[in-house]
Design a protein around this motif. Structure first.
Motif, PDB file in Angstrom:
ATOM      1  N   GLN A  44       0.776  -1.325   0.061  1.00  0.00           N
ATOM      2  CA  GLN A  44      -0.009   0.130  -0.146  1.00  0.00           C
ATOM      3  C   GLN A  44       0.999   1.290   0.119  1.00  0.00           C
ATOM      4  O   GLN A  44       1.933   1.329   0.562  1.00  0.00           O
ATOM      5  N   TYR A  45       0.400   2.196  -0.800  1.00  0.00           N
ATOM      6  CA  TYR A  45       0.877   3.641  -0.509  1.00  0.00           C
ATOM      7  C   TYR A  45       0.050   4.667  -1.203  1.00  0.00           C
ATOM      8  O   TYR A  45      -0.841   4.521  -1.657  1.00  0.00           O
ATOM      9  N   THR A  46       0.415   5.895  -0.555  1.00  0.00           N
ATOM     10  CA  THR A  46      -0.241   7.106  -0.811  1.00  0.00           C
ATOM     11  C   THR A  46       0.285   8.257  -1.529  1.00  0.00           C
ATOM     12  O   THR A  46       1.528   8.499  -0.654  1.00  0.00           O
ATOM     13  N   ILE A  47      -0.031   8.901  -2.641  1.00  0.00           N
ATOM     14  CA  ILE A  47       0.912  10.011  -2.935  1.00  0.00           C
ATOM     15  C   ILE A  47      -0.104  11.349  -2.193  1.00  0.00           C
ATOM     16  O   ILE A  47      -1.402  11.492  -3.183  1.00  0.00           O
ATOM     17  N   LEU A  48       0.407  12.119  -1.781  1.00  0.00           N
ATOM     18  CA  LEU A  48      -0.429  13.471  -1.292  1.00  0.00           C
ATOM     19  C   LEU A  48       0.042  14.468  -2.267  1.00  0.00           C
ATOM     20  O   LEU A  48       1.340  14.940  -2.254  1.00  0.00           O
ATOM     21  N   SER A  85       5.978  20.472  -1.696  1.00  0.00           N
ATOM     22  CA  SER A  85       6.296  19.328  -2.419  1.00  0.00           C
ATOM     23  C   SER A  85       5.537  18.290  -1.887  1.00  0.00           C
ATOM     24  O   SER A  85       4.676  17.876  -0.828  1.00  0.00           O
ATOM     25  N   SER A  86       5.021  17.214  -3.190  1.00  0.00           N
ATOM     26  CA  SER A  86       4.170  16.189  -2.813  1.00  0.00           C
ATOM     27  C   SER A  86       4.996  15.114  -1.997  1.00  0.00           C
ATOM     28  O   SER A  86       6.239  15.391  -1.760  1.00  0.00           O
ATOM     29  N   VAL A  87       4.287  14.218  -1.247  1.00  0.00           N
ATOM     30  CA  VAL A  87       4.459  13.348  -0.182  1.00  0.00           C
ATOM     31  C   VAL A  87       4.309  11.927  -0.370  1.00  0.00           C
ATOM     32  O   VAL A  87       2.981  11.767  -0.855  1.00  0.00           O
ATOM     33  N   VAL A  88       5.018  11.025  -0.459  1.00  0.00           N
ATOM     34  CA  VAL A  88       4.601   9.625  -0.727  1.00  0.00           C
ATOM     35  C   VAL A  88       4.570   8.947   0.947  1.00  0.00           C
ATOM     36  O   VAL A  88       5.336   9.330   1.612  1.00  0.00           O
ATOM     37  N   TYR A  89       3.117   8.496   1.233  1.00  0.00           N
ATOM     38  CA  TYR A  89       3.092   8.027   2.593  1.00  0.00           C
ATOM     39  C   TYR A  89       3.016   6.495   2.573  1.00  0.00           C
ATOM     40  O   TYR A  89       2.208   5.715   1.745  1.00  0.00           O
ATOM     41  N   LEU A  90       4.007   5.869   3.476  1.00  0.00           N
ATOM     42  CA  LEU A  90       3.863   4.366   3.447  1.00  0.00           C
ATOM     43  C   LEU A  90       3.479   4.088   5.120  1.00  0.00           C
ATOM     44  O   LEU A  90       4.202   4.423   5.859  1.00  0.00           O
ATOM     45  N   GLU A  91       2.237   3.381   5.240  1.00  0.00           N
ATOM     46  CA  GLU A  91       1.761   2.934   6.531  1.00  0.00           C
ATOM     47  C   GLU A  91       2.568   1.980   7.031  1.00  0.00           C
ATOM     48  O   GLU A  91       2.642   0.859   6.415  1.00  0.00           O
ATOM     49  N   GLY A  92       3.072   2.049   8.497  1.00  0.00           N
ATOM     50  CA  GLY A  92       3.670   0.966   9.061  1.00  0.00           C
ATOM     51  C   GLY A  92       2.868   0.550  10.211  1.00  0.00           C
ATOM     52  O   GLY A  92       1.976   1.186  10.704  1.00  0.00           O
ATOM     53  N   VAL A  93       3.188  -0.619  10.952  1.00  0.00           N
ATOM     54  CA  VAL A  93       2.535  -1.045  12.379  1.00  0.00           C
ATOM     55  C   VAL A  93       2.954  -0.058  13.477  1.00  0.00           C
ATOM     56  O   VAL A  93       1.957   0.292  14.108  1.00  0.00           O
ATOM     57  N   THR A  94       4.071   0.296  13.659  1.00  0.00           N
ATOM     58  CA  THR A  94       4.523   0.896  15.052  1.00  0.00           C
ATOM     59  C   THR A  94       5.027   2.386  14.582  1.00  0.00           C
ATOM     60  O   THR A  94       5.297   3.527  15.186  1.00  0.00           O
ATOM     61  N   SER A  95       5.327   2.778  13.176  1.00  0.00           N
ATOM     62  CA  SER A  95       5.885   3.967  12.583  1.00  0.00           C
ATOM     63  C   SER A  95       5.717   3.946  11.291  1.00  0.00           C
ATOM     64  O   SER A  95       5.428   3.087  10.661  1.00  0.00           O
ATOM     65  N   ASP A  96       5.476   5.264  10.777  1.00  0.00           N
ATOM     66  CA  ASP A  96       5.081   5.286   9.228  1.00  0.00           C
ATOM     67  C   ASP A  96       6.313   5.946   8.548  1.00  0.00           C
ATOM     68  O   ASP A  96       7.192   6.675   9.123  1.00  0.00           O
ATOM     69  N   LEU A  97       6.134   5.931   7.281  1.00  0.00           N
ATOM     70  CA  LEU A  97       7.478   6.589   6.447  1.00  0.00           C
ATOM     71  C   LEU A  97       6.842   7.630   5.452  1.00  0.00           C
ATOM     72  O   LEU A  97       5.810   7.417   4.770  1.00  0.00           O
ATOM     73  N   TYR A  98       7.545   8.883   5.467  1.00  0.00           N
ATOM     74  CA  TYR A  98       7.098   9.860   4.758  1.00  0.00           C
ATOM     75  C   TYR A  98       8.285  10.232   3.728  1.00  0.00           C
ATOM     76  O   TYR A  98       9.472  10.692   4.158  1.00  0.00           O
ATOM     77  N   LEU A  99       7.857  10.015   2.344  1.00  0.00           N
ATOM     78  CA  LEU A  99       9.107  10.311   1.307  1.00  0.00           C
ATOM     79  C   LEU A  99       8.767  11.476   0.523  1.00  0.00           C
ATOM     80  O   LEU A  99       7.827  11.785  -0.076  1.00  0.00           O
ATOM     81  N   LYS A 105      11.671  13.293  -1.063  1.00  0.00           N
ATOM     82  CA  LYS A 105      12.645  13.802  -2.031  1.00  0.00           C
ATOM     83  C   LYS A 105      12.138  13.555  -3.422  1.00  0.00           C
ATOM     84  O   LYS A 105      11.236  12.627  -3.805  1.00  0.00           O
ATOM     85  N   ALA A 106      12.424  14.243  -4.156  1.00  0.00           N
ATOM     86  CA  ALA A 106      11.882  14.343  -5.746  1.00  0.00           C
ATOM     87  C   ALA A 106      12.034  13.110  -6.469  1.00  0.00           C
ATOM     88  O   ALA A 106      10.932  12.620  -7.209  1.00  0.00           O
ATOM     89  N   ASN A 107      13.083  12.201  -6.309  1.00  0.00           N
ATOM     90  CA  ASN A 107      13.397  11.140  -7.144  1.00  0.00           C
ATOM     91  C   ASN A 107      12.140   9.905  -6.412  1.00  0.00           C
ATOM     92  O   ASN A 107      11.828   9.383  -7.086  1.00  0.00           O
ATOM     93  N   ASP A 108      11.884  10.018  -5.070  1.00  0.00           N
ATOM     94  CA  ASP A 108      11.224   9.030  -4.706  1.00  0.00           C
ATOM     95  C   ASP A 108       9.839   9.367  -4.952  1.00  0.00           C
ATOM     96  O   ASP A 108       9.191   8.238  -5.413  1.00  0.00           O
ATOM     97  N   VAL A 109       9.515  10.672  -4.851  1.00  0.00           N
ATOM     98  CA  VAL A 109       8.098  10.829  -5.445  1.00  0.00           C
ATOM     99  C   VAL A 109       7.770  10.385  -6.964  1.00  0.00           C
ATOM    100  O   VAL A 109       6.638   9.964  -7.319  1.00  0.00           O
ATOM    101  N   GLN A 110       8.821  10.743  -7.812  1.00  0.00           N
ATOM    102  CA  GLN A 110       8.736  10.340  -9.072  1.00  0.00           C
ATOM    103  C   GLN A 110       8.676   9.053  -9.420  1.00  0.00           C
ATOM    104  O   GLN A 110       7.788   8.547 -10.104  1.00  0.00           O
ATOM    105  N   SER A 111       9.287   8.217  -8.631  1.00  0.00           N
ATOM    106  CA  SER A 111       9.362   6.735  -8.827  1.00  0.00           C
ATOM    107  C   SER A 111       7.851   6.178  -8.505  1.00  0.00           C
ATOM    108  O   SER A 111       7.371   5.248  -9.109  1.00  0.00           O
ATOM    109  N   TYR A 112       7.449   6.626  -7.466  1.00  0.00           N
ATOM    110  CA  TYR A 112       6.232   6.104  -7.070  1.00  0.00           C
ATOM    111  C   TYR A 112       5.057   6.521  -7.843  1.00  0.00           C
ATOM    112  O   TYR A 112       4.011   5.742  -8.040  1.00  0.00           O
ATOM    113  N   SER A 113       5.079   7.805  -8.510  1.00  0.00           N
ATOM    114  CA  SER A 113       3.927   8.446  -9.393  1.00  0.00           C
ATOM    115  C   SER A 113       4.216   7.722 -10.709  1.00  0.00           C
ATOM    116  O   SER A 113       3.125   7.123 -11.151  1.00  0.00           O
ATOM    117  N   VAL A 114       5.475   7.293 -11.190  1.00  0.00           N
ATOM    118  CA  VAL A 114       5.480   6.448 -12.498  1.00  0.00           C
ATOM    119  C   VAL A 114       4.818   5.083 -12.242  1.00  0.00           C
ATOM    120  O   VAL A 114       4.187   4.614 -12.842  1.00  0.00           O
TER     121      VAL A 114
END
Length: 285
Positions: A219-223, A231-245, A247-256
């Motif tokens: 699962q992931y979400t692009i805001l 800047s846009s954010v990629v959100y990755l939900e975790g059990v005990t902590s979440d990850l927010y990406l 960086k332009a390269n990360d957002v671009q990779s998930y957008s593609v």
């Protein structure tokens, strides 16, 4: 009702500006931390907006960066003050994903891929109750009720005057996983079909028959935000902590990757028919 100021977004914008000032000065986060006798991790948290920023923090950092324009300093100090206000979600107590709620509240659009359960913004009350209880088997009834109310409050963005633009790609598993029983599932699927009729809500299904696809990693979400400075954010939900990406390269990779998902999934009309057919199966069951 809390102030219209979104503290999460204010912290994020302020952090971005402080990072810009540090880079203009040609200093590393480690060098700034040494000057202020604080940890490098504190500087990093201030810059990524994951920590409240006090006006004293802003004053000290502006001193290190030798910011002489008082208008800039005053503006940053006001942002720090705004960032310490409480958003509407704080009224519900400690919410583990409050940072995400703050971002979602200010977002202009979301692109969501969900392989397991319905996205929170599309859930009915009974489905939300069942999925939260199943995901958190040790949670109290009060805690489950609180999370459900927060989820329903988040959904107000869908029907707002200036609504959130939502695009959701759902794996077929989200339709087949029986959450709460056949009746709840039928109502949930009919609800999704109804919401998909809204001009700002697009739903597509990735059927099992498609086989392997770019979303098999999870699962992931692009805001995306209305202000160009955010800047846009990629959100990755975790059990005990979440990850927010961010960086332009990360957002671009998930957008593609998301574009590939949209291209391989059933189109909008096919999706409505597919979901309706599965809902009928629950009605017969």
């Amino acid at each position: 009702m809390a102030s219209n100021v979104n503290p999460t977004v204010r912290r994020r914008r302020l952090g971005q500006e402080l990072r810009r000032l540090r880079e203009l000065k040609g200093m590393t986060a480690e060098e700034v931390a040494e000057r202020l006798l604080v940890s490098q991790s504190k500087i990093s948290r201030l810059e990524n907006g994951r920590r409240s920023i006090s006006q004293r923090d802003v004053r000290d950092l502006c001193g290190v960066y030798e910011v002489e324009d008082h208008r800039i300093v005053d503006s940053l100090m006001q942002m720090a003050k705004d960032s310490r206000q409480q958003g509407w979600w704080h009224a519900f107590g400690d919410i583990p994903y409050s940072v995400y709620i703050g971002l979602e509240t200010d977002a202009a659009s979301l692109r969501v891929y969900e392989p397991q359960v319905m996205p929170g913004l599309l859930q009915t009350r009974t489905y939300a109750e069942s999925v939260i209880a199943g995901a958190l088997p040790e949670a109290s009834s009060a805690d489950i009720d609180k999370r459900v109310e927060v989820r329903l409050r988040r959904q107000e963005r869908i029907g707002a005057e200036n609504p959130l633009r939502l695009w959701a790609v759902l794996d077929e598993s989200t339709l087949r996983r029986v959450v709460g029983g056949p009746q709840i599932m039928r109502e949930q699927l009919e609800h999704v079909v109804e919401l998909s009729q809204l001009p700002h809500v697009t739903v597509q299904v990735m059927p099992y028959a498609m086989g392997a696809h770019p979303g098999v990693t999870g699962q992931y979400t692009i805001l995306e935000f209305p202000d160009a400075s955010d800047s846009s954010v990629v959100y990755l939900e975790g059990v005990t902590s979440d990850l927010y990406l961010e960086k332009a390269n990360d957002v671009q990779s998930y957008s593609v990757m998301y574009e590939h998902l949209r291209a391989q999934a059933l189109n909008v009309d096919q999706t409505r028919q597919f979901i309706s057919d599965v809902a009928k199966e629950y009605a017969r069951g």
